[in-house]
Motif scaffolding. Structure first.
Motif, short mmCIF file in Angstrom:
data_model
loop_
_atom_site.label_atom_id
_atom_site.label_comp_id
_atom_site.label_asym_id
_atom_site.label_seq_id
_atom_site.Cartn_x
_atom_site.Cartn_y
_atom_site.Cartn_z
N SER A 124 -54.91 15.31 -32.17
CA SER A 124 -56.10 14.48 -32.40
C SER A 124 -56.53 14.54 -33.86
O SER A 124 -56.47 15.59 -34.50
CB SER A 124 -57.24 14.94 -31.50
N GLY A 157 -53.59 17.06 -27.20
CA GLY A 157 -54.84 16.89 -27.93
C GLY A 157 -54.84 17.57 -29.29
O GLY A 157 -55.69 17.29 -30.13
N CYS A 207 -58.99 17.42 -22.82
CA CYS A 207 -58.63 16.84 -24.10
C CYS A 207 -57.30 16.09 -24.05
O CYS A 207 -56.72 15.79 -25.09
CB CYS A 207 -58.60 17.91 -25.20
N GLY A 242 -61.78 16.68 -30.77
CA GLY A 242 -60.67 16.63 -29.83
C GLY A 242 -59.73 17.81 -29.97
O GLY A 242 -59.13 18.25 -29.00
#
Length: 288
Positions: A63, A60, A281, A68
């Motif tokens: 992201s 994550g 996440c 995120g």
């Protein structure tokens, strides 16, 4: 409209949690590894835990959205101390090691205290978009106050062992396996007590905040609240004094307070929250 769920398999998160606990156990258990074997074990544990963290949700970090990224950063920071314990594999309790080993121990604990504090600060920021501010702010306040207290404890203890290693006359004297407390030692023990109290309170506050934000189920929330409450109760019942391991283990009723006050023990629940944040996440998959 389709709901989206994390594609991180629960088994990966569970394996990561078990591996982190194993790191802590190997760190706290005295073992004399051969010089040729120890670097291999340390490197293997570090790589294994990093791979688990990556597939457990640390991806994550890539992201494009802060929403995120923040849980991933918080999760990585909160589990990092238990990953880093692999660096001092087999060091065992302080009274069983020479000053040079304890110098490294308290240096690592000082670094880990900063990582835990930073992780809880980032976790609060991750919760802000969800609209929960009261409990996350209380948790943040406790974390901000606990971190310098942990750092103070670790720095004072490390300086004592460095002085002992160098043979300086002002260091705490040694009688058998027990060090006599200097005024600075007494200050550090008091700082450690309040740091532990604040960390248990921070964990309870963040568990409540995560529940309010819908990030933590009711059962998990109550588990965190119960464990935090027990840790806090045992620590307060023990009091400011930090007994030696021999004294603590002499009676069954003194063991819980001793364990609850071990510097890294209050960090275990934030690390568990970190594992849950990483799972949250992880890459998402659509579900009808």
């Amino acid at each position: 409209m389709q709901a989206r769920h994390s594609s991180v398999h629960p088994a990966i998160s569970a394996l990561l949690a078990v591996s982190l606990v194993a790191n802590f156990a190997l760190f706290g258990n005295t073992a004399d590894y051969a010089p040729s074997i120890r670097p291999v074990l340390v490197g293997g544990l570090l790589i294994f835990n990093c791979v688990l963290a990556w597939f457990g949700g640390a991806r994550g970090l890539r992201s494009a959205e802060p929403v995120g990224q923040l849980p991933a950063v918080a999760g990585c920071l909160l589990i990092a101390p238990f990953v880093l314990f692999a660096l001092l594999l087999g060091i065992g309790p302080p009274h069983e090691q020479p000053p040079s080993e304890n110098d490294l121990r308290f240096l690592l604990l000082a670094i880990n205290s900063i990582l835990v504090g930073a992780g809880l600060i980032v976790l609060r920021e991750a919760l802000v978009p969800g609209g929960e501010r009261l409990y996350s702010t209380l948790g943040l306040a406790c974390a901000v106050l606990a971190t310098p207290l942990y750092f103070l404890f670790c720095v004072i203890q490390r300086n004592d062992y460095v002085a002992e290693q160098l043979g300086w006359s002002w260091t705490a004297s040694v009688s058998g396996h027990l060090r006599e407390l200097t005024p600075l030692d007494a200050l550090s023990i008091t700082a450690l007590f309040f740091a532990g109290v604040l960390t248990y309170l921070a964990t309870a506050a963040f568990a409540r905040s995560l529940s309010k934000a819908g990030w933590l189920g009711r059962g998990a929330t109550w588990a965190f609240l119960l464990l935090s409450g027990l840790g806090l109760f045992f620590l307060i019942a023990r009091g400011l004094a930090y007994p030696s391991m021999q004294a603590a283990m002499s009676h069954w009723y003194t063991v819980p307070g001793f364990v609850a006050g071990i510097p890294a023990v209050p960090w275990m629940m934030p690390a568990a929250i970190g594992v849950l944040m990483l799972r949250r996440c992880g890459p998402e998959r659509p579900q009808a």
